[in-house]
Enzyme design. Sequence first.
Site, mmCIF file in Angstrom:
data_model
loop_
_atom_site.group_PDB
_atom_site.id
_atom_site.type_symbol
_atom_site.label_atom_id
_atom_site.label_comp_id
_atom_site.label_asym_id
_atom_site.label_seq_id
_atom_site.Cartn_x
_atom_site.Cartn_y
_atom_site.Cartn_z
ATOM 1 N N GLU A 293 0.885 -1.171 0.000
ATOM 2 C CA GLU A 293 0.000 0.000 0.000
ATOM 3 C C GLU A 293 0.915 1.210 0.000
ATOM 4 O O GLU A 293 1.796 1.325 0.852
ATOM 5 C CB GLU A 293 -0.915 -0.012 1.223
ATOM 6 C CG GLU A 293 -2.035 1.023 1.156
ATOM 7 C CD GLU A 293 -1.691 2.310 1.873
ATOM 8 O OE1 GLU A 293 -1.575 3.341 1.173
ATOM 9 O OE2 GLU A 293 -1.527 2.292 3.094
ATOM 10 N N CYS A 327 -2.147 8.390 4.467
ATOM 11 C CA CYS A 327 -2.177 8.160 3.017
ATOM 12 C C CYS A 327 -3.579 8.365 2.462
ATOM 13 O O CYS A 327 -3.763 8.525 1.262
ATOM 14 C CB CYS A 327 -1.645 6.771 2.679
ATOM 15 S SG CYS A 327 -2.211 5.476 3.780
#
Length: 543
Positions: A293, A327
């Site tokens: 990720e 994020c």
Amino acid sequence: MNTGSFHYPLPANEPVLSYAAGSAEKRLLKAAIKELKSNKLDIPMYIGSEEVRTGKVVEIHPPHENKFVLGKFHQGDASHVKKAISAALKAKDKWANTSWENRANIFLKAADLLATKYRPYICATTMLGQSKNAFQAEIDAACELIDFLRFNVHFLSEIYNQQPISSPGINNRMEYRPLEGFVLAVTPFNFTAIGGNLPTSAAMCGNVVIWKCANTQVYSAEMFMRVLREAGLPDGVINLVFASGPTIGEVCFNHPDFAGIHFTGSTGVFNGMWKHIGENAHIYKSYPRIVGETGGKDFVIAHKSADVNILVAALCRGAFEYQGQKCSAASRAYIPSNISAQTKKKLVAEIKTMKMGTVEDFSNFINAVIDEKSFDKLESYIKQVKKDKGARILVGGKCDKTSGYFIEPTVIEVSDPKYVTMCEELFGPVLTIYTYDENKFDDVLKLADSTSPYALTGSIIAQDRYAVELATKKLANSAGNFYINDKPTGAVVGQQPFGGARKSGTNDKAGSILNLFRWLSPRVIKETFVPATDYRYPFLLEK
């Protein structure tokens, strides 16, 4: 020997404590902060049964109090990475052959320890080491990490119960083996829960792990290792090593027993890892699992029917909680012309009420960014905005690293929807907004989809249900986690499995059953009770 089929039911999400004035949890957390600040930690690497201290130490400073020393950690080199791999491989067979119930109960005990005895300490280390306020630490280091441990045990139990059908005279069964070799977990600074989940999700599947956390997350990572050891995790199953990223990669990616990587970090680093692993594919016993990720340039799109109060709340929380260092943080917003002026006025007013300072003052909503490198990068963007004609700062913009790395929550307004701060991931308390023609909603959906290479999170704010449906369809590939009338952050384990595609990663959905499949290697066993004794089939006979 198996004596029963053991079931781990779907757990409930860990309740979020409020830390309200006068509450027991607030008192315990403040006491833990005081205790930790009065005892400077000497943090070793954990390799097999050893606590390794090299003497080459790095001091740990709170980002919001950069002259204070919390402790130090011992740096390792390639020899320590090799030692960790040896310790992991030595532990591998015994760990892989440990019964599921005994593996599972280690992680369930760890979850209970985090929920009780260690809760104030895992939150306090996260607050001090990563500059999170009490609420952000609670939802991350306590609740999300506890949820990862409990839900992953449940998910893995469900996987083990998934078995193939058998026809008459045959028994088929599926084994879910750990990968053949070791798994490397590389974790970021911004979530203690990610730091805990990436190594443990692979480990509970029977794998052994080399864990490299970010240097700026060592303080809370070490606390979690204490929890795992107290919960009964055997030596060598998870080895915590403080070597540089390139050193870790050079040793692990060139080892024939490298079996997979569980990564959260930058897109550039992940691309480099993928290339290195691909070039070395011929040396590995099996093709490694690559799970990552990476970045995001997450959007909020408001429709002309949007409620301004809902929109502003989503922007304030989505862009500025934990200083935008998520994020998933909202970093670009598209505002329709009919509510633009009202939105900007309320947004500026709200941001001006946000207090900024140390984590020990619980009234501060904003704390410091993680380190000087991050501060300098963000400050350079803000300085450039002040020079450019097509952009202006609506609120914030002050940067001060005298005593800590403080950057005010900042809103930039641009006339060009492709301006640099609308396109590049900044990873800080900076939101860029663009006003579009309220009657060109279709066009702004296309614009949002094409502006960034990332596809992690995004949200639509609208009262018009047709607009919601249109955005949901048009932005199908723009975000792995899509939110309707909410901020694009705050995924909860078991409720919103997290991950994105495009340049945001492999979308293997942490917090779901999907992620665990990646750390397993299935084997099918077919047993025939009455085997054939002649090769001939009936079709061969004419009479």
